[in-house]
Write a protein that holds these residues in place. Sequence first.
Motif, PDB file in Angstrom:
ATOM      1  N   TYR A 286       0.935  -1.201   0.024  1.00 48.08           N
ATOM      2  CA  TYR A 286       0.034  -0.090  -0.196  1.00 48.08           C
ATOM      3  C   TYR A 286       0.741   1.390  -0.027  1.00 48.08           C
ATOM      4  O   TYR A 286       0.599   2.090  -0.791  1.00 48.08           O
ATOM      5  N   GLY A 287       1.863   1.164   0.911  1.00 47.89           N
ATOM      6  CA  GLY A 287       2.697   2.324   1.029  1.00 47.89           C
ATOM      7  C   GLY A 287       3.467   2.774  -0.243  1.00 47.89           C
ATOM      8  O   GLY A 287       3.380   3.842  -0.949  1.00 47.89           O
ATOM      9  N   THR A 288       4.006   1.819  -1.203  1.00 49.59           N
ATOM     10  CA  THR A 288       4.675   1.887  -2.264  1.00 49.59           C
ATOM     11  C   THR A 288       3.635   2.174  -3.340  1.00 49.59           C
ATOM     12  O   THR A 288       4.013   3.177  -4.293  1.00 49.59           O
ATOM     13  N   SER A 289       2.474   1.603  -3.188  1.00 44.31           N
ATOM     14  CA  SER A 289       1.723   2.020  -4.430  1.00 44.31           C
ATOM     15  C   SER A 289       1.180   3.654  -4.327  1.00 44.31           C
ATOM     16  O   SER A 289       1.119   4.243  -5.299  1.00 44.31           O
ATOM     17  N   ILE A 290       0.836   4.011  -3.034  1.00 44.01           N
ATOM     18  CA  ILE A 290       0.532   5.292  -2.877  1.00 44.01           C
ATOM     19  C   ILE A 290       1.645   6.551  -3.246  1.00 44.01           C
ATOM     20  O   ILE A 290       1.450   6.994  -3.934  1.00 44.01           O
ATOM     21  N   ALA A 291       2.903   5.817  -2.810  1.00 39.18           N
ATOM     22  CA  ALA A 291       4.029   6.747  -3.032  1.00 39.18           C
ATOM     23  C   ALA A 291       4.053   6.957  -4.573  1.00 39.18           C
ATOM     24  O   ALA A 291       4.563   8.065  -5.143  1.00 39.18           O
ATOM     25  N   SER A 292       4.117   6.038  -5.338  1.00 40.27           N
ATOM     26  CA  SER A 292       4.267   5.925  -6.863  1.00 40.27           C
ATOM     27  C   SER A 292       3.238   6.714  -7.612  1.00 40.27           C
ATOM     28  O   SER A 292       3.366   7.441  -8.459  1.00 40.27           O
ATOM     29  N   LEU A 293       1.899   6.431  -6.957  1.00 38.23           N
ATOM     30  CA  LEU A 293       0.903   7.230  -7.304  1.00 38.23           C
ATOM     31  C   LEU A 293       1.033   8.725  -7.402  1.00 38.23           C
ATOM     32  O   LEU A 293       0.867   9.463  -8.291  1.00 38.23           O
TER      33      LEU A 293
END
Length: 154
Positions: free
Chosen positions: A123-130
């Motif tokens: 979730y953290g990686t997805s949010i950061a990439s978004l």
Amino acid sequence: MVIWILPVLAVLDVATTLYTMSKSESLAVREVGVFASFFTKLGLIYLYIPLYVLCIICIAFILWFIKKNLNPEHSGDKVIFLLLVGAACYIYTLITAAFIVNLFLPSIIERGINLFHIEILIYGTSIASLVFYVWSDVTAWIKTDREEQMEVNE
């Protein structure tokens, strides 16, 4: 662009779900969505798959249609645009986490890794990439009205 990635992610989610099934992992434990768990418990996962992908395609089309009809000159439309971006990013994050967990579920279970920590990392990686991916487009769309007003005033 995030809107039209959603159907691709749904197909990846389905593919990894089928992969998890082929590894003899119990989907009844993993499928936590109301409809997914319902269809899984009934043994109708193959009926659920096209419905799921079709729903995600419909959601993507609806989000795209709303975005297409927004006008950056209206402040109310800017709020709707931000809500739209939030909804698309939320769905993106959920589906991304689902397909990555499905992909690595057999090895996660085999190694005894805490699934909660893996999901938080995803979730953290997805949010950061978004945030990295959409930040400039969102701010450019929001600032469109201000820049046009400045050009008119000069």
